[in-house]
Scaffold this motif. Sequence first.
Motif, short mmCIF file in Angstrom:
data_model
loop_
_atom_site.label_atom_id
_atom_site.label_comp_id
_atom_site.label_asym_id
_atom_site.label_seq_id
_atom_site.Cartn_x
_atom_site.Cartn_y
_atom_site.Cartn_z
N PHE A 642 41.61 -34.25 -5.80
CA PHE A 642 42.13 -34.58 -4.48
C PHE A 642 41.87 -33.41 -3.56
CE2 PHE A 642 44.62 -36.93 -7.51
CZ PHE A 642 44.54 -38.20 -6.99
N SER A 646 37.55 -34.07 3.46
CA SER A 646 36.25 -34.31 2.83
C SER A 646 35.13 -33.93 3.79
CB SER A 646 36.11 -35.80 2.47
OG SER A 646 36.23 -36.58 3.64
N GLN A 723 49.52 -30.75 -4.33
CA GLN A 723 48.25 -31.02 -5.00
C GLN A 723 48.44 -31.12 -6.51
OE1 GLN A 723 45.93 -27.75 -2.91
NE2 GLN A 723 44.32 -29.33 -3.09
N HIS A 744 44.56 -43.91 -6.32
CA HIS A 744 43.75 -42.87 -5.69
C HIS A 744 43.98 -42.84 -4.18
CE1 HIS A 744 40.76 -43.34 -9.26
NE2 HIS A 744 41.84 -42.65 -9.59
N ASP A 748 45.68 -39.79 -2.23
CA ASP A 748 44.88 -39.16 -1.18
C ASP A 748 45.67 -39.08 0.12
OD1 ASP A 748 42.64 -38.50 -2.57
OD2 ASP A 748 41.60 -40.40 -2.18
N GLU A 749 46.37 -40.19 0.43
CA GLU A 749 47.18 -40.20 1.64
C GLU A 749 48.28 -39.15 1.59
OE1 GLU A 749 47.33 -42.08 4.60
OE2 GLU A 749 45.24 -42.50 4.08
#
Length: 776
Positions: A642, A646, A723, A744, A748-749
């Motif tokens: 994660f 990106s 994290q 996922h 991620d959010e």
Amino acid sequence: MDGDICATATTPPDSDPARKRRVHGMLKLYYGLNEEGKTVDQAESMNPCDINGTHFDPEVYLNKLRRECSLGELMDQESCMVKQIRSLDSDMQTLVYENYNKFISATDTIRKMKNDFKKMEDEMDCLSTNMAAITEFSAHISGTLQDQHAQITKLSGVHTLLRKLQFLFELPARLNKCLELQAYSQAVSSHRRARCVLQQYSHMPSFRGIQDDCHAIMDKLAQELRQKFRDGGSSAKDLSECVELLLQLDEPAEELCDKFLIHAQSRLEANLRGLEAETDILEFIDRGCNEFVSSLCLVIASYQELFVNRPQEGNLASKNIPHMAIGKLHAFVDAMATCYFSLVERRIQEEKSVGDNSLLVRALDRFHRRLQAVAKLLPGSAVPSQGTEIVVRAARERIQQYLAALQSFYLDSLRDVRQALAAPRLATGKDAPASLPELLSSLSASILNQIKSVMASVQLFTAKDITFSNKPYFKGEFCSQGVRESLVVNFIKFVCQSSRQFCESVGDRGGSTPPALLLLLSRLCLDYETSTITYILTLTDEQFLVQHRSPVTAVAALCGEAREAAQKLLNHYVKVQGLIISQMLRKSVETRDWVNTIEPRNVRAVMKRVVEDTTSIDVQVSLLYEEGTRKAHSSDSSKRTFSVYSGSRQQTRYAPSYTPSAAMDTNFLSNIHKLFSERIDIFSPVEFNKVSVVTGIIKISLKTFLECVRLRTFGRYGLQQIQVDCNYLQMYLWRFVSDENLVHFLLDEIVGSTAHRCLDPAPMEQSVIEVICERG
């Protein structure tokens, strides 16, 4: 010939009926008779060649044959004629042989008749001589007494008049004597014989005195008869004689009817008062039938014999007493039956116990059976129909009692299940999941057995040996609307409604209902939808021969209601379990200082607890529901990393020259990314399988985690701790859901939202995160 005669004599006359009929037919034909034995007029044939005619001429017949026939035909004709002659000879012999005994018997009978007629002629001659002598003697007597006949007739009339006058003068003494001997019938008969004469000659002093004496005596007699009638201690025969004499004495028939019914009412009311002391329903009905109903039937029979069925003679026939009496009897019987029925209904309503229904059914059967005697004695009475209505109301009330008993049993069973679910918490927790299938099986079996037991008890109302079972209500409405709709269908609806009520009390922790109970009830309702409801209703239709003439609830409608309840319970289970895990996550986020936290060295305990609880839920659901379908997993599902941002977003955000415009571009790109990502419905209905249930719980938990993160501000180490936690959750949660991309995306959010709210967004290296997660 003799041998033939002997053979024929040994053969029974009727041994060959067909041949006998043929012979008789030949005789009738010979004598010219038809089937009825009458002669048939036939036109005589004048043809000399007609062999069956009376004018047959052999010579003419033979000459005709020789002229018209060939030699072969003549020979055939000869052989045919020979056969006919032989057949006729044989038939004649048979006729003589078969009727030989009859001829002999007829000869003997004729000889005997000659002898009997000769003797009868002698007796007739003697009788004729005697009758002539009697006639001569009678004529002689008539001639001798002819001069004195008128005088004898006159003297006979005077003697008859004197006897009547003597009877009138002796009447008062005769009546007093009858009164002393209690010969009331003879006294009334004597007075009725003389009453018209005394009334006719009452203007004469002597007859007037006799009339006054007789009236005084008859008034005294009538008083004694009234007293005897009021006492009622006499036999039925004496009472009937008493009423008849009072009616002959011109006593008002209506008054007699009223007195009889008042006296009978006092005895029947005493019987009703005695019923109030009985406690057992069967003894209550037995005593009521043996005392009250029997007495009522006796009163009806006696009353009809006294006032209704008695032949009306003389002036009584003009009063139409039976019509008046039957009206009073109907009113009396209806009034007394109303009092009795009120006691019976009150006693039936006190019968609350549903343990043994046979006692109540037997009591109602005897009650209904004995009332049929009233219908036979008093046609047109409303008493039997009112009794049937009481039986019908009792059956309806019994169905409601059994419905309440089933509902109470179901609630008690749920209470036992809740206690069983709570008991392992006090001991060891590992046994709790294993008991769920057993609890479900036990609950379902106990409910089904209880329904069968209740149906067996209710079926007693329709047994063949029960008299009221052939009534139209118990053949139709009782089975369809009573048992099927009011009992079975209403109970199934109650199960569904009461199960849905567990979904209405929602609090911070899902209310007081254990989640395992919600899961168990959802499976129970689902089983009802798939098989149990159809089985129960089919069993009901077969046992009670239900004919769906009136509208009934369709099986599909009940199954739909059960499926709706199962869906609602399962959704509520997901919501409750999701709220429990969400509560842990919310507190873990709200109670921590994420700005000044220390550098993460391990996974937080709450994350481990979330994974443990999710695993426990997965095991729990798998005990009752099938696995379900999953999407294919990638080979590196547990190794996914994660990142805070990106691509170029991450470089721009971490660049030393951070400006607001750069931040605005980042937020803009993030929103664009969300627009093209698949929307996740957090509280969507779940399917009836394990994967869908656990997926729903995980969606609620992670969504709560995300919303809590959005309300907080984070420092560098706070971001790194999120994290680590998200990576730990990813390692374990992906295997529980139907689509790993869902986990996922939510994780991620969470990490992205944390980074957006971080004062110093410096992410931790992925290798370090993996070391911490593996160590944790």
